[in-house]
Design an enzyme around this catalytic site. Structure first.
Site, PDB file in Angstrom:
ATOM      1  N   ASP A   1     -19.099  15.679  26.848  1.00 55.05           N
ATOM      2  CA  ASP A   1     -18.891  14.592  27.944  1.00 55.05           C
ATOM      3  C   ASP A   1     -18.175  13.380  27.939  1.00 55.05           C
ATOM      4  O   ASP A   1     -18.330  12.229  28.362  1.00 55.05           O
ATOM      5  CB  ASP A   1     -20.174  14.336  28.603  1.00 55.05           C
TER       6      ASP A   1
ATOM      7  N   LYS B   1     -21.908  21.656  32.643  1.00 54.89           N
ATOM      8  CA  LYS B   1     -23.399  21.513  32.488  1.00 54.89           C
ATOM      9  C   LYS B   1     -23.843  20.735  33.404  1.00 54.89           C
ATOM     10  O   LYS B   1     -23.602  19.356  33.509  1.00 54.89           O
ATOM     11  CB  LYS B   1     -23.612  21.119  31.066  1.00 54.89           C
TER      12      LYS B   1
ATOM     13  N   CYS C   1     -26.873  12.860  26.078  1.00 57.13           N
ATOM     14  CA  CYS C   1     -26.603  14.074  25.969  1.00 57.13           C
ATOM     15  C   CYS C   1     -26.117  14.934  24.661  1.00 57.13           C
ATOM     16  O   CYS C   1     -26.413  15.970  24.592  1.00 57.13           O
ATOM     17  CB  CYS C   1     -25.135  14.097  26.790  1.00 57.13           C
TER      18      CYS C   1
END
Ligand code: TIU
Length: 223
Positions: free
Chosen positions: A24, A129, A162
């Site tokens: 990310d 995701k 995450c």
């Protein structure tokens, strides 16, 4: 075979069976006006790891470790976004709202792009995701299995959200996981520190941690 001087004890891996997962590193979390910024976070902390993460990616590319990337993103119709996630915390801008870099956390919007310095190469999978963990509702598990991957290196943001969620998912699936300490960051330095301690406690209950320099040393030893 490479051996990294890691905590809590040396981490051994075979580059051909290892993948780096960069979590990310997208503009929404790192640049002004993105999701992270609208949640009231200090985005400068995250921007600071971009150069180290780039060095890590380049080292993996040079040494035959497959590089993969993730993006936290939702469909433009928001049908994969739980209402609880959208409304939690009553932020000034919600997922799907128009922000400074397009719609917040929506796949295909400018803010959802990975930062330019860490752009994926055309043959590097990008896992889109909808959750915090990269295995939830994605093809990541199948991709790793088809590539014969047994070991995972982790980088990206944020350490305790995450990154840690994905490491725990990977650990439960049997992967040997190493987090690169200076290529991950949190909006809360004390959470980064605590997450790293939790990961390597109890004899690497979730996995190992090591700085990039330790991985580079392992790469430098002839196979
Ligand atoms: N990628 C990731 O960690 N998503 C988040 O929303 N993290 C926060 O720390 N907010």
């Amino acid at each position: 075979m490479g051996t990294v001087n890691a905590e809590p004890y040396p981490y051994t891996f075979e580059p051909a069976k290892t993948a780096l997962i960069v979590i990310d590193m997208q503009r929404d979390f790192i640049e002004p006006g993105g999701f992270g910024d609208t949640l009231g976070n200090n985005i400068g902390l995250l921007a600071a790891i971009v150069p180290t993460t780039r060095k890590l990616i380049e080292a993996c590319r040079r040494h035959g470790v497959r590089v993969m990337h993730t993006r936290e993103a939702h469909r433009s119709d928001l049908t994969d976004c739980p209402p609880a996630k959208r409304t939690r915390g009553n932020p000034s801008l919600r997922i799907g709202d128009a922000g400074a870099m397009g719609r917040i956390l929506i796949d295909g919007e400018p803010g959802n792009d990975i930062v330019a310095e860490l752009a994926p190469l055309p043959d590097e999978p990008v896992i889109v995701k909808p959750g915090k963990g990269a295995f939830y509702a994605t093809a990541l598990g199948d991709i790793l299995r088809l590539q014969g991957i047994t070991h995972l290196l982790f980088a990206g943001v944020t350490t305790e959200v995450c990154v840690q969620t994905t490491m725990r998912e990977a650990n439960d699936r049997g992967y040997e996981c190493l987090l690169i300490e200076d290529a991950t960051e949190s909006y809360f330095p004390e959470f980064k520190r605590a997450a790293m301690e939790m990961i390597r406690a109890q004899g690497a209950i979730v996995g190992w941690t090591a700085p990039l320099a330790a991985l580079e040393k392992a790469f430098a030893v002839p196979a």
